[in-house]
Scaffold this motif. Structure first.
Motif, mmCIF file in Angstrom:
data_model
loop_
_atom_site.group_PDB
_atom_site.id
_atom_site.type_symbol
_atom_site.label_atom_id
_atom_site.label_comp_id
_atom_site.label_asym_id
_atom_site.label_seq_id
_atom_site.Cartn_x
_atom_site.Cartn_y
_atom_site.Cartn_z
ATOM 1 N N ARG A 5 0.843 -1.213 0.000
ATOM 2 C CA ARG A 5 0.000 0.000 0.000
ATOM 3 C C ARG A 5 0.866 1.247 0.000
ATOM 4 N N ILE A 6 0.374 2.273 -0.669
ATOM 5 C CA ILE A 6 1.045 3.578 -0.586
ATOM 6 C C ILE A 6 0.550 4.227 0.707
ATOM 7 N N ILE A 7 1.462 4.418 1.662
ATOM 8 C CA ILE A 7 1.025 4.952 2.969
ATOM 9 C C ILE A 7 1.406 6.422 3.147
ATOM 10 N N GLY A 8 2.106 6.992 2.175
ATOM 11 C CA GLY A 8 2.436 8.413 2.282
ATOM 12 C C GLY A 8 3.043 8.921 0.988
ATOM 13 N N ALA A 9 2.878 10.215 0.744
ATOM 14 C CA ALA A 9 3.450 10.827 -0.472
ATOM 15 C C ALA A 9 3.942 12.234 -0.133
ATOM 16 N N GLY A 10 4.932 12.688 -0.878
ATOM 17 C CA GLY A 10 5.435 14.054 -0.681
ATOM 18 C C GLY A 10 6.044 14.565 -1.966
ATOM 19 N N HIS A 11 6.158 15.877 -2.070
ATOM 20 C CA HIS A 11 6.803 16.415 -3.278
ATOM 21 C C HIS A 11 7.579 17.684 -2.954
ATOM 22 N N TYR A 12 8.490 17.996 -3.840
ATOM 23 C CA TYR A 12 9.275 19.233 -3.718
ATOM 24 C C TYR A 12 9.454 19.805 -5.110
ATOM 25 N N VAL A 13 9.182 21.102 -5.248
ATOM 26 C CA VAL A 13 9.492 21.765 -6.527
ATOM 27 C C VAL A 13 10.389 22.967 -6.229
ATOM 28 N N PRO A 14 11.341 23.261 -7.112
ATOM 29 C CA PRO A 14 12.224 24.417 -6.879
ATOM 30 C C PRO A 14 11.423 25.712 -6.798
ATOM 31 N N ARG A 43 6.484 26.832 -15.100
ATOM 32 C CA ARG A 43 7.197 25.637 -14.667
ATOM 33 C C ARG A 43 8.255 26.085 -13.682
ATOM 34 N N ARG A 44 8.885 25.120 -12.990
ATOM 35 C CA ARG A 44 9.937 25.446 -12.026
ATOM 36 C C ARG A 44 11.293 25.043 -12.586
ATOM 37 N N TYR A 45 12.298 25.892 -12.341
ATOM 38 C CA TYR A 45 13.665 25.555 -12.754
ATOM 39 C C TYR A 45 14.566 25.482 -11.525
ATOM 40 N N PHE A 46 15.468 24.539 -11.529
ATOM 41 C CA PHE A 46 16.352 24.343 -10.371
ATOM 42 C C PHE A 46 17.304 25.524 -10.207
ATOM 43 N N THR A 47 17.777 25.690 -8.968
ATOM 44 C CA THR A 47 18.789 26.691 -8.667
ATOM 45 C C THR A 47 20.103 25.958 -8.444
ATOM 46 N N GLU A 48 21.103 26.321 -9.242
ATOM 47 C CA GLU A 48 22.397 25.650 -9.121
ATOM 48 C C GLU A 48 22.964 25.864 -7.716
ATOM 49 N N GLY A 49 23.513 24.792 -7.159
ATOM 50 C CA GLY A 49 24.086 24.884 -5.817
ATOM 51 C C GLY A 49 23.078 24.595 -4.723
ATOM 52 N N LYS A 50 21.785 24.584 -5.085
ATOM 53 C CA LYS A 50 20.741 24.333 -4.093
ATOM 54 C C LYS A 50 19.964 23.067 -4.431
ATOM 55 N N ASP A 51 19.526 22.989 -5.674
ATOM 56 C CA ASP A 51 18.727 21.837 -6.098
ATOM 57 C C ASP A 51 19.557 20.953 -7.037
ATOM 58 N N THR A 52 19.487 19.658 -6.800
ATOM 59 C CA THR A 52 19.977 18.677 -7.781
ATOM 60 C C THR A 52 18.879 17.626 -7.853
ATOM 61 N N THR A 53 18.969 16.722 -8.821
ATOM 62 C CA THR A 53 17.950 15.670 -8.928
ATOM 63 C C THR A 53 17.894 14.855 -7.630
ATOM 64 N N SER A 54 19.064 14.491 -7.091
ATOM 65 C CA SER A 54 19.049 13.670 -5.864
ATOM 66 C C SER A 54 18.570 14.489 -4.658
ATOM 67 N N LEU A 55 18.974 15.763 -4.580
ATOM 68 C CA LEU A 55 18.561 16.584 -3.423
ATOM 69 C C LEU A 55 17.064 16.887 -3.455
ATOM 70 N N MET A 56 16.521 17.117 -4.655
ATOM 71 C CA MET A 56 15.066 17.328 -4.747
ATOM 72 C C MET A 56 14.341 16.042 -4.358
ATOM 73 N N GLY A 57 14.908 14.905 -4.793
ATOM 74 C CA GLY A 57 14.339 13.610 -4.406
ATOM 75 C C GLY A 57 14.376 13.436 -2.895
ATOM 76 N N PHE A 58 15.469 13.888 -2.290
ATOM 77 C CA PHE A 58 15.612 13.805 -0.829
ATOM 78 C C PHE A 58 14.531 14.634 -0.123
ATOM 79 N N LYS A 59 14.318 15.854 -0.626
ATOM 80 C CA LYS A 59 13.312 16.725 0.014
ATOM 81 C C LYS A 59 11.906 16.138 -0.128
ATOM 82 N N ALA A 60 11.626 15.562 -1.289
ATOM 83 C CA ALA A 60 10.315 14.913 -1.491
ATOM 84 C C ALA A 60 10.198 13.684 -0.583
ATOM 85 N N ALA A 61 11.308 12.928 -0.484
ATOM 86 C CA ALA A 61 11.302 11.711 0.343
ATOM 87 C C ALA A 61 11.056 12.049 1.812
#
Ligand code: COA
Length: 332
Positions: A5-14, A43-61
């Motif tokens: 079962r999906i017991i939780g969800a989260g998201h992060y956008v720059p 749409r949202r665009y990442f900020t260099e030095g702040k957002d990366t694919t893995s870091l955005m994934g981390f914030k959503a996680a």
């Protein structure tokens, strides 16, 4: 077999919002063209030095973990879907494992583009069903704004894509009638070159040459008309399969979460199935096409808005580069 079962969800956008009007200053395009052809307004665009694919994934996680009400140490495995990883290798799964400070758990990357999240969900579901793992974190995250060129030659692609991340926690459940009821996964590699990024791959001895920069072959290529035509048919097929496989009809469905590729594609599907607006979730207007992140971002928002509740019958469906397409039917 266990149920998951999906017991939780989260998201992060720059935080960096880029509107159609902003893009008008960079290339020969208009707010009217983008809105009419795609439904996208910003749409949202990442900020260099702040957002990366893995870091955005981390914030959503982190948000998904909090929403699920679990301890992060309960996670047995990470499945990370992306076409825009931080590095050529290793993948983002291990970077997220490091960021979360988890012990040496399994971390798997999925390369299935816009269908990546459903493919990842299906992989996680199988690990839980067989009893190998109890709790799996599934992430879709993308940094696509640096994959495109803000020029007239690339305007048909540049205006569509955006950055962001979504995540879900999938956990073993004893309730047989709830959770992931089925997933259906498909591909057709004959059409791989109709939507792809040719270089820097490994086919050529010189992986990167100055010519590749000038001739645009380091950029994504897309046959938009062909993608559109295939997408509407494949969406319809895999949604129908998900329903009939589980002995449901379209009237049983509470919410369709289509991959946010183009509002015209989602509207076409809604009309085809005669689904009212309240049964189709769209947020492409705000985020553009965030590829593997689009479905988990949409699920997270739909849940927060109260459109997903206990017992809601949700169908997720995706289509994208590969070509790949997929659906998941879920009783929440
Ligand atoms: N701004 C203004 N004009 C643009 C433009 C832009 N950003 N991009 C393309 N155009 C122009 C084209 O050059 C063409 O001009 P022409 O008639 O003078 O040759 C015209 O608009 C029509 O182009 P076309 O490609 O036929 O438009 P379309 O109606 O097919 O819309 C897409 C283009 C990309 C929006 C559409 O094909 C689409 O959404 N396809 C699916 C893409 C998708 O979902 N990809 C992700 C898969 S998950």
């Amino acid at each position: 077999m266990y149920q998951s079962r999906i017991i939780g969800a989260g998201h992060y956008v720059p935080e960096n919002i880029v509107t159609n009007k902003d893009l008008e200053k960079l290339m020969n395009t208009t707010d009217e063209w983008i809105t009419e052809r795609t439904g996208i307004k910003e749409r949202r665009y990442f900020t260099e030095g702040k957002d990366t694919t893995s870091l955005m994934g981390f914030k959503a996680a982190e948000k998904a973990i909090q929403h699920a009400g679990i301890e992060k140490n309960e996670i047995d495995m990470i499945v990370f879907a992306t076409l825009s990883p931080d590095y050529y290798f290793p993948g983002c799964g291990v970077l997220l494992q490091k960021e979360l400070g988890l012990p040496n758990i399994a971390a798997l990357d999925v390369r299935n583009q816009c269908s990546g999240f459903i493919y990842g969900l299906s992989v996680a579901d199988q690990f839980i069903k067989t009893g190998m793992y109890r709790t799996v974190l599934v992430v879709g995250s993308e940094t696509q704004s640096n994959f495109v060129e803000y020029s007239d030659r690339h305007r048909h692609i540049a205006v569509i894509f955006g950055d962001g991340a979504g995540a879900v926690i999938l956990q073993r459940s004893e309730e047989k009638q709830k959770g992931i009821l089925s997933t259906h996964l498909y591909s057709d590699g004959n059409l791989a070159e109709e939507l792809y990024c040719p270089h820097p791959g490994t086919r050529l001895k010189n992986r990167i040459t100055p010519e590749m920069i000038t001739d645009g072959s380091l950029l994504a290529h897309m046959n938009g008309n062909l993608v559109f035509k295939h997408a509407v048919n494949r969406f319809e097929e895999c949604i129908s399969t998900a329903l009939t496989h589980n002995q449901y009809t379209i009237t049983d469905l509470d919410l369709l979460i289509p991959h946010q590729a183009n509002l015209r594609i989602a509207d076409f599907i809604a009309r085809k199935f005669q689904l009212p607006d309240e049964k189709v979730f769209n947020n492409i207007q705000k985020y553009g096409n965030t590829t593997a992140a689009s479905i988990p971002i949409a699920l997270s928002e739909a849940w927060a808005e109260g459109r997903v509740k206990e017992n809601t019958l949700v169908c997720m469906a995706a289509f994208g580069s590969g070509f790949t397409w997929a659906s998941a039917l879920i009783r929440m």
